[in-house]
Design a protein around this motif. Structure first.
Motif, PDB file in Angstrom:
ATOM      1  N   GLU A  64       0.761  -1.197  -0.195  1.00 30.04           N
ATOM      2  CA  GLU A  64       0.258   0.019   0.133  1.00 30.04           C
ATOM      3  C   GLU A  64       0.457   1.255   0.079  1.00 30.04           C
ATOM      4  OE1 GLU A  64      -4.209   2.169   2.241  1.00 30.04           O
ATOM      5  OE2 GLU A  64      -2.890  -0.051   2.632  1.00 30.04           O
ATOM      6  N   GLU A  66       2.532   4.892   0.908  1.00 30.88           N
ATOM      7  CA  GLU A  66       2.023   6.337   1.893  1.00 30.88           C
ATOM      8  C   GLU A  66       1.095   6.510   1.647  1.00 30.88           C
ATOM      9  OE1 GLU A  66       6.330   5.778   3.115  1.00 30.88           O
ATOM     10  OE2 GLU A  66       6.144   3.839   4.707  1.00 30.88           O
ATOM     11  N   LYS A 201      -3.488  17.098   4.463  1.00 33.16           N
ATOM     12  CA  LYS A 201      -4.027  15.758   3.882  1.00 33.16           C
ATOM     13  C   LYS A 201      -3.814  15.696   2.714  1.00 33.16           C
ATOM     14  CE  LYS A 201      -6.167  14.418   8.430  1.00 33.16           C
ATOM     15  NZ  LYS A 201      -4.978  13.632   8.446  1.00 33.16           N
ATOM     16  N   THR A 204      -3.554  11.964   0.843  1.00 35.23           N
ATOM     17  CA  THR A 204      -4.268  11.050   2.060  1.00 35.23           C
ATOM     18  C   THR A 204      -5.582  10.152   1.670  1.00 35.23           C
ATOM     19  OG1 THR A 204      -5.447  12.581   3.589  1.00 35.23           O
ATOM     20  CG2 THR A 204      -2.478  12.165   3.854  1.00 35.23           C
ATOM     21  N   SER A 205      -5.968   9.228   2.481  1.00 40.27           N
ATOM     22  CA  SER A 205      -7.050   8.216   1.966  1.00 40.27           C
ATOM     23  C   SER A 205      -7.477   9.455   2.282  1.00 40.27           C
ATOM     24  CB  SER A 205      -7.184   7.132   2.879  1.00 40.27           C
ATOM     25  OG  SER A 205      -6.910   7.421   3.847  1.00 40.27           O
ATOM     26  N   THR A 206      -7.665  10.239   3.396  1.00 43.67           N
ATOM     27  CA  THR A 206      -8.973  11.253   3.670  1.00 43.67           C
ATOM     28  C   THR A 206      -8.863  12.145   2.674  1.00 43.67           C
ATOM     29  OG1 THR A 206      -7.832  11.703   5.242  1.00 43.67           O
ATOM     30  CG2 THR A 206      -9.928   9.926   5.986  1.00 43.67           C
ATOM     31  N   TRP A 220      -9.918   5.780  -1.098  1.00 40.83           N
ATOM     32  CA  TRP A 220      -8.911   4.907  -0.736  1.00 40.83           C
ATOM     33  C   TRP A 220      -9.069   4.142   0.080  1.00 40.83           C
ATOM     34  CZ3 TRP A 220      -3.053   7.435  -0.440  1.00 40.83           C
ATOM     35  CH2 TRP A 220      -2.418   6.404   0.442  1.00 40.83           C
ATOM     36  N   SER A 222      -8.589   2.083   2.806  1.00 40.86           N
ATOM     37  CA  SER A 222      -7.147   1.583   3.651  1.00 40.86           C
ATOM     38  C   SER A 222      -6.209   0.269   3.506  1.00 40.86           C
ATOM     39  CB  SER A 222      -6.851   2.201   5.229  1.00 40.86           C
ATOM     40  OG  SER A 222      -6.275   2.964   5.545  1.00 40.86           O
ATOM     41  N   GLY A 223      -5.895  -0.378   3.750  1.00 42.06           N
ATOM     42  CA  GLY A 223      -5.485  -1.726   3.741  1.00 42.06           C
ATOM     43  C   GLY A 223      -6.604  -2.785   2.623  1.00 42.06           C
ATOM     44  N   THR A 224      -7.792  -2.173   2.195  1.00 41.96           N
ATOM     45  CA  THR A 224      -8.469  -3.170   0.810  1.00 41.96           C
ATOM     46  C   THR A 224      -7.348  -2.498  -0.662  1.00 41.96           C
ATOM     47  OG1 THR A 224      -9.555  -3.057   2.041  1.00 41.96           O
ATOM     48  CG2 THR A 224     -10.435  -3.569  -0.588  1.00 41.96           C
ATOM     49  N   SER A 249      -4.909  -3.261  -6.137  1.00 42.06           N
ATOM     50  CA  SER A 249      -5.050  -3.981  -4.997  1.00 42.06           C
ATOM     51  C   SER A 249      -2.762  -3.500  -4.603  1.00 42.06           C
ATOM     52  CB  SER A 249      -5.272  -5.172  -5.324  1.00 42.06           C
ATOM     53  OG  SER A 249      -4.233  -5.707  -6.245  1.00 42.06           O
ATOM     54  N   PHE A 250      -2.870  -4.273  -3.312  1.00 43.25           N
ATOM     55  CA  PHE A 250      -1.645  -3.855  -2.327  1.00 43.25           C
ATOM     56  C   PHE A 250      -1.065  -5.462  -2.109  1.00 43.25           C
ATOM     57  CE2 PHE A 250      -4.398   0.046  -1.008  1.00 43.25           C
ATOM     58  CZ  PHE A 250      -4.508   0.548  -1.791  1.00 43.25           C
ATOM     59  N   ILE A 251      -1.171  -6.500  -2.841  1.00 41.15           N
ATOM     60  CA  ILE A 251      -0.181  -7.796  -2.561  1.00 41.15           C
ATOM     61  C   ILE A 251       0.971  -7.373  -2.643  1.00 41.15           C
ATOM     62  CG2 ILE A 251       0.013  -9.904  -3.277  1.00 41.15           C
ATOM     63  CD1 ILE A 251      -2.718 -10.124  -4.282  1.00 41.15           C
ATOM     64  N   ALA A 252       1.559  -7.756  -0.990  1.00 44.94           N
ATOM     65  CA  ALA A 252       2.643  -7.857  -1.390  1.00 44.94           C
ATOM     66  C   ALA A 252       3.756  -8.871  -1.022  1.00 44.94           C
ATOM     67  CB  ALA A 252       3.006  -6.096  -0.045  1.00 44.94           C
TER      68      ALA A 252
END
Lengths: 548, 315
Positions: A64, A66, A201, A204-206, A220, A222-224, A249-252
């Protein structure tokens, strides 16, 4: 940007905790239709144009982001996503060629004054028109102290909106790199009013973003994931995005990523980790495409006064390395052997012929020859003390390269010990000498955003610069490089850099290994993808569409 | 004035729990400070000047001495303010909230598996001498196979080959989430489940050999009644303790499983934040794990008090 790794902590942790057990079974999912396949053996910058629209594309980035704040979005994932939404004053094409974008014209009034004409009729997503105010504000933001891309502004003295649609920059000394640099994140424009209101901000996601690009910030989670949507009011009629929505997606985790791509649950991903290639090259649901890239991998002598200060020992190292094997065995074809600090992909395309002859000399002089290397070790001052090679913990590729280097050094009578460093310490070691104490060689990946030899050389070879680990200081080289940065004639610049290369290559402490290729996976239902590393500085998702 | 031994024990348990949480929070905070690396290098990238780094450190309050920083964190946390992530400039709570549900569901599903499958296998292995060998083999496997191997096998078979389950992600909405988290929860429960099975089976077998059970059998009490009324009731305590500890341990176990299944829960967030030394996030997530652990173990303690007749005796 250099030495920014995709292998941040997450991957390190994944490597440590999960190992990399690839499950030995082939994928059954995905579509089994043959898309337009390209030869994996040749480098491709772009796939053929798409035939139709698609509603959603699912794309993965490694971990994800930053932030999506353009001036700080310097990692693989954050930069890639941001560039679909936020555009630069100049743009890049898949061949790394730079041309006007939000700046419709520019004028080098004098060597130290640059006037940019802002394109008329461009609107931000909220409908407000783009003006010189937004441009001046964004450039100042990029040049600010807390911006990661501010190194591109070291010669900039003033940034001013000198008309409603004109911005003037003044320089403390001529900077021939500056205009091209405006095609990178440093030249990205965001809306001034919105950014001032949003403050901390931005990106950022918000907070989201407010730009002019072909895609709009959607959401955004967060986490998904991050979702971006097509901007139907996009000003540039030549670029019509075919996908209405992109879900990132954020697969790491290497294994999870390879499985999701192979099963067709995700349509594609850039920067495939080498460990996924064996599986994905055999995948029936999509294709792996290798493209030209300005990234490279090298071993840098980490301190002045190591045994490697002896040119004979460095030459021995150069000849002990089987670069072909490293590229094939470890990078699975996602890299080419490379013999000088500059990689051929870093040379500006138009001046390639000026660089080639000197490079060919080094290919010959540094070809794999263990016997010659043994002789060089005997002639050197090397006393048998183990050389310490530092890599980042959890970076599986680095670990495999280091082991191969260790074996090949052993074959010529040189002992190498491998030391792993915690990711954050490793990152610090790249600019903080106290963290490099006791280390002889540092494994490093360079990351050039454009075809500009001066970008790495300036940092490595000019005294007092961040990556000049061995206190390299040859006045003639300094003069040639600073001269080149101030010359607006491309041919003259190339000649100066080649001349510098003839002097620094035998003396400097960078032992290059490979030039990395961009490795991309694209599902068979899609085509049009930009597959050279220029994707990272373009709205790359706007080129994707249906294969049929 | 606490009137009973039980009351005093409850008070001691609760105050012990609070002290544990406080000490843990300081240890985590100090431990992170002692770990190598500078979060500013992550934020500003490798090309920043030393001055820029110094002023960023000051802006983030990283230059204050450790006790002062801890105190400030603690006072804010007690007011419900978990601070702002250093690397992503978001409120920590907004990073944690969406992930908390995912991790909670994962732990809940694994707990259900451990308690139902683990305990019933254990009872089965404890009561039936013929099944004992088979159960012991299963237990051995469950304990011996590392979670990440099991996870990869599960993905290979059920997600990639059979295509019954997705290969990655946490899903959206309850039904989809449960579907996404089925394989991860199975992978997570195997190790602890084997441990619970083993303990249950041993406890039941031990009870079954006691005199009163033999006597009951001799008096012709039906075996089912003996099992329900005597053996199970007396074996309940160790089983309960083992199950509780397993559930508490699951919270930490999610870190590995989330990584493999690319489920972005708080475990994955913790790993990422540790590697970038994002103090506020690491401390907050660790505290959630510690509090969950302490809550579960305290609960076990209190249930033990309730179940043990000796504890209930008034003084």
């Amino acid at each position: 940007m250099r030495r920014v790794r995709k292998t941040w902590g997450l991957r390190a942790a994944a490597g440590l905790l999960a190992g990399t057990t690839l499950v030995a079974c082939s994928g059954q999912g995905g579509q089994n239709t043959a898309g337009p396949k390209v030869e994996a053996s040749k480098l491709v910058s772009k796939l053929p144009d798409p035939k139709g629209n698609v509603s959603t594309v699912k794309w993965n980035v490694y971990g994800e982001p930053e932030t999506l704040d353009p001036r700080n979005a310097v990692n693989y994932g954050s930069g890639q996503i941001t560039r679909n939404m936020c555009e630069g004053l100049f743009k890049m094409d898949p061949e790394f060629k730079v041309s006007e974008n939000l700046a419709s014209a520019y004028q080098q009034v004098s060597p130290t004054e640059l006037k940019l004409t802002i394109r008329a009729g461009v609107k931000f997503w909220d409908g407000k028109p783009l003006t010189a105010e937004d441009v001046a504000y964004s450039l100042k933001r990029s040049a600010a102290e807390d911006s990661v891309v501010n190194f591109g502004f070291i010669f900039v003295k003033g940034i001013q909106a000198t008309g409603p649609m004109e911005v003037t920059l003044t320089f403390s000394q001529p900077d021939a790199n500056f205009v091209d640099n405006l095609a990178t994140l440093a030249g990205v424009v965001i809306e001034k009013d919105w950014a001032e209101k949003t403050g901390d901000k931005v990106g950022t996601s918000t907070g989201g973003l407010m730009c002019t690009g072909p895609y709009k910030f959607g959401s955004w989670q967060s986490g998904t994931g991050i979702t971006i949507q097509r901007n139907d009011a996009y000003w540039n009629a030549d670029l019509k995005p075919r996908a209405a929505e992109i879900d990132f997606s954020f697969i790491a985790d290497d294994t999870a990523l390879a499985q999701a791509l192979d099963a067709g649950e995700i349509d594609g991903s850039y920067e495939l980790p080498p460990s996924t290639l064996a599986k994905l090259l055999k995948s029936k649901s999509g294709q792996v495409v290798f493209g030209p890239s300005t990234q490279s991998t090298a071993l840098s002598v980490a301190n002045p006064g190591t045994p490697l200060a002896d040119a004979k020992l460095r030459d021995a190292f150069q000849r002990s390395l089987d670069r072909e094997a490293i590229a094939k065995v470890i990078f699975n074809g996602a890299a080419e052997p490379n013999y000088t600090e500059l990689t051929p992909e870093t040379w500006p395309t138009a001046e390639r012929s000026l660089y080639q002859p000197d490079y060919d000399k080094w290919v010959k002089a540094r070809s794999y020859d263990p016997e010659a290397a043994k002789k060089l070790v005997k002639e050197s001052t090397y006393d048998g003390r183990p050389l310490v090679l530092a890599i980042m913990a959890g970076d599986e590729t680095a670990s495999r390269v280091a082991q191969l280097v260790q074996q090949q050094a052993k074959a010529i009578g040189v002992t190498v010990t491998i030391q792993t460093m915690q990711p954050l310490v490793y990152a610090q070691a790249s600019y903080d000498a106290t963290k490099r104490q006791g280390i002889d060689l540092l494994y490093s990946s360079s990351f050039n955003s454009r075809q500009e030899p001066l970008e790495p050389l300036g940092f490595d070879l000019i005294p007092e610069q961040a990556y000049n680990y061995t206190n390299f200081n040859v006045p003639e080289v300094t003069e040639l490089l600073t001269g080149a940065r101030s010359s607006f004639d491309a041919k003259e610049r190339a000649a100066m850099i080649v001349k510098a290369q003839e002097i620094y290559e035998p003396l400097n402490g960078v032992i290059s290994l490979v030039s990395n290729n961009a490795a991309t996976f694209v599902n068979n239902r899609l085509t049009g993808a930009v597959t050279s590393f220029a994707y990272w500085s373009m709205p790359q998702m706007a080129y994707l569409g249906a294969a049929k | 004035m606490l009137r009973s031994k039980a009351g005093r024990r409850i008070a001691a348990t609760v105050s012990g729990a609070v002290a544990t949480v406080l000490v843990a929070s300081f240890v985590i905070f100090a431990g992170l400070a002692a770990a190598p690396g500078d979060p500013v290098s992550q934020i500003l990238g490798p090309k920043a000047s030393d001055e820029a780094r110094a002023s960023m450190r000051e802006r983030l309050g990283l230059d204050a001495p450790l006790p002062e920083r801890y105190w400030s964190w603690l006072t804010h946390a007690l007011h419900g303010d978990l601070g702002m992530s250093l690397t992503s400039r978001q409120d920590v709570s907004s990073l944690i909230e969406p992930r908390l549900l995912t991790t909670f569901l994962l732990v809940a599903m694994a707990s259900v598996l451990i308690i139902t499958v683990g305990v019933s296998l254990g009872v089965f292995g404890g009561v039936s001498e013929r099944a004992r060998g088979a159960v012991a083999t299963l237990v051995g496997l469950g304990i011996a196979v590392p979670g990440f191997i099991a996870a990869n096998v599960l993905i290979g078979v059920f997600a990639v080959q059979l295509g019954w389950f997705p290969t990655f992600g946490g899903g959206e909405g309850l039904g989809d989430r449960i579907w996404h988290l089925t394989l991860p929860s199975i992978a997570l429960s195997i190790g602890y489940g084997a441990y619970v099975t083993q303990l249950t089976s041993a406890a039941i077998a031990e009870e079954a050999e006691k005199d009163y059970v033999t006597t009951a059998h001799g008096r012709g009490v039906p075996p089912g009644v003996v099992l329900r009324h005597h053996t199970l009731r007396n074996a309940a305590m160790p089983v309960l303790t083992a199950s509780g500890l397993s559930v508490a341990g699951l919270v930490a176990g999610t870190v590995v499983v989330e990584q493999i299944f690319a489920v972005d829960g708080i475990g994955a967030l913790l790993i990422r934040s540790i590697s970038s030394k994002d103090y506020p996030v690491v401390t907050a997530v660790s505290m959630i794990i510690v509090v969950a652990f302490v809550l579960v173990t305290t609960l076990i303690d209190l249930v033990q008090v309730a179940l043990d007749p000796r504890e209930r005796a008034a003084v």
